[in-house]
Design a protein around this motif. Structure first.
Motif, PDB file in Angstrom:
ATOM      1  N   LYS A 163       0.830  -1.203   0.000  1.00 25.18           N
ATOM      2  CA  LYS A 163       0.000   0.000   0.000  1.00 25.18           C
ATOM      3  C   LYS A 163       0.867   1.255   0.000  1.00 25.18           C
ATOM      4  CE  LYS A 163      -4.042  -1.932   2.283  1.00 25.18           C
ATOM      5  NZ  LYS A 163      -4.854  -1.919   3.506  1.00 25.18           N
ATOM      6  N   ALA A 164       1.927   1.252   0.800  1.00 22.61           N
ATOM      7  CA  ALA A 164       2.837   2.403   0.844  1.00 22.61           C
ATOM      8  C   ALA A 164       3.525   2.597  -0.496  1.00 22.61           C
ATOM      9  CB  ALA A 164       3.875   2.216   1.952  1.00 22.61           C
ATOM     10  N   LEU A 165       3.904   1.503  -1.149  1.00 19.56           N
ATOM     11  CA  LEU A 165       4.545   1.577  -2.461  1.00 19.56           C
ATOM     12  C   LEU A 165       3.579   2.122  -3.504  1.00 19.56           C
ATOM     13  CD1 LEU A 165       7.212   0.962  -3.890  1.00 19.56           C
ATOM     14  CD2 LEU A 165       6.347  -1.314  -4.361  1.00 19.56           C
ATOM     15  N   GLU A 166       2.322   1.664  -3.464  1.00 15.55           N
ATOM     16  CA  GLU A 166       1.311   2.175  -4.398  1.00 15.55           C
ATOM     17  C   GLU A 166       1.083   3.664  -4.188  1.00 15.55           C
ATOM     18  OE1 GLU A 166      -0.429   0.987  -6.999  1.00 15.55           O
ATOM     19  OE2 GLU A 166       0.883  -0.759  -6.879  1.00 15.55           O
ATOM     20  N   GLN A 167       1.037   4.080  -2.931  1.00 10.98           N
ATOM     21  CA  GLN A 167       0.850   5.492  -2.620  1.00 10.98           C
ATOM     22  C   GLN A 167       2.034   6.309  -3.139  1.00 10.98           C
ATOM     23  OE1 GLN A 167       0.587   6.385   1.556  1.00 10.98           O
ATOM     24  NE2 GLN A 167      -0.514   8.296   1.182  1.00 10.98           N
ATOM     25  N   GLN A 168       3.239   5.788  -2.990  1.00  9.31           N
ATOM     26  CA  GLN A 168       4.417   6.497  -3.484  1.00  9.31           C
ATOM     27  C   GLN A 168       4.386   6.597  -4.994  1.00  9.31           C
ATOM     28  OE1 GLN A 168       8.093   4.489  -2.884  1.00  9.31           O
ATOM     29  NE2 GLN A 168       9.301   6.122  -3.771  1.00  9.31           N
ATOM     30  N   ARG A 169       3.978   5.536  -5.684  1.00  9.78           N
ATOM     31  CA  ARG A 169       3.877   5.570  -7.142  1.00  9.78           C
ATOM     32  C   ARG A 169       2.888   6.628  -7.602  1.00  9.78           C
ATOM     33  NH1 ARG A 169       2.817  -0.326  -8.586  1.00  9.78           N
ATOM     34  NH2 ARG A 169       4.553  -1.187  -7.494  1.00  9.78           N
ATOM     35  N   GLN A 170       1.763   6.709  -6.901  1.00 10.23           N
ATOM     36  CA  GLN A 170       0.772   7.712  -7.252  1.00 10.23           C
ATOM     37  C   GLN A 170       1.298   9.113  -7.037  1.00 10.23           C
ATOM     38  OE1 GLN A 170      -2.675   6.633  -4.995  1.00 10.23           O
ATOM     39  NE2 GLN A 170      -3.238   4.942  -6.378  1.00 10.23           N
TER      40      GLN A 170
END
Length: 174
Positions: A163-170
């Motif tokens: 989830k943190a990685l997805e948020q960073q990608r966004q």
């Protein structure tokens, strides 16, 4: 995400991108040459094959970084969180051992190719240049699996990381 992860991730993506671009251009040029001149570039198959090896390993490293490797979660979904953690530990330990073996034997292969002065079939380039793609790619995979294994040992949750990685990608896309 640490500075190391950012730099390491960019290197992975750049190498994978360059491999994909070069492979695509060579394949397209070879198709055009066959169509228009009824002859092909003898070196294109050789280079494309070697780049495919590197691209596959870089893709595996990128997938590991994003926790997007295919997994068989039927058993994992049926067990308690403690057993799930043990299963994850065992599977990533095996992944680390496997990628370390590829890295180690890849280095031995490159040393052997260098010592025997082997040449590629069509271009007659030193084989060790392209052979080095195996340990280079395996190194990236090994680092990524080691990172995941360390996170499991520390007790960090993969879903939270994802989830943190997805948020960073966004955030990077904005």
């Amino acid at each position: 995400m640490s500075t190391f992860d950012k730099i390491f991730g960019k290197i992975e993506e750049i190498i994978a991108g360059i491999c994909l671009i070069v492979m695509s251009v060579l394949a397209f040029a070879n198709v055009c040459a066959r169509y228009f001149f009824h002859a092909s570039f003898s070196f294109s198959d050789e280079i494309t094959t070697y780049l495919f090896v590197l691209l596959s390993l870089m893709g595996a490293a990128i997938a590991a970084k994003r926790h997007e490797h295919l997994g068989f979660t039927v058993i994992e979904d049926l067990v308690s969180p403690k057993i799930k953690r043990v299963l994850n530990f065992i599977s990533y330990l095996m992944a680390v051992v496997f990628s370390a073996l590829i890295f180690y034997y890849g280095i031995l292969m490159v040393i052997s190719q260098y010592n025997l002065e082997q040449k590629t079939a069509n271009m007659q380039w030193p084989e060790w240049i392209f052979g080095s793609f195996v340990p280079i790619g395996a190194f990236f995979v090994l680092v990524r699996f080691l990172q995941i294994l360390i996170h499991i040992i520390k007790g960090k949750n993969r879903k939270e990381e994802r989830k943190a990685l997805e948020q960073q990608r966004q955030e990077e896309m904005m």
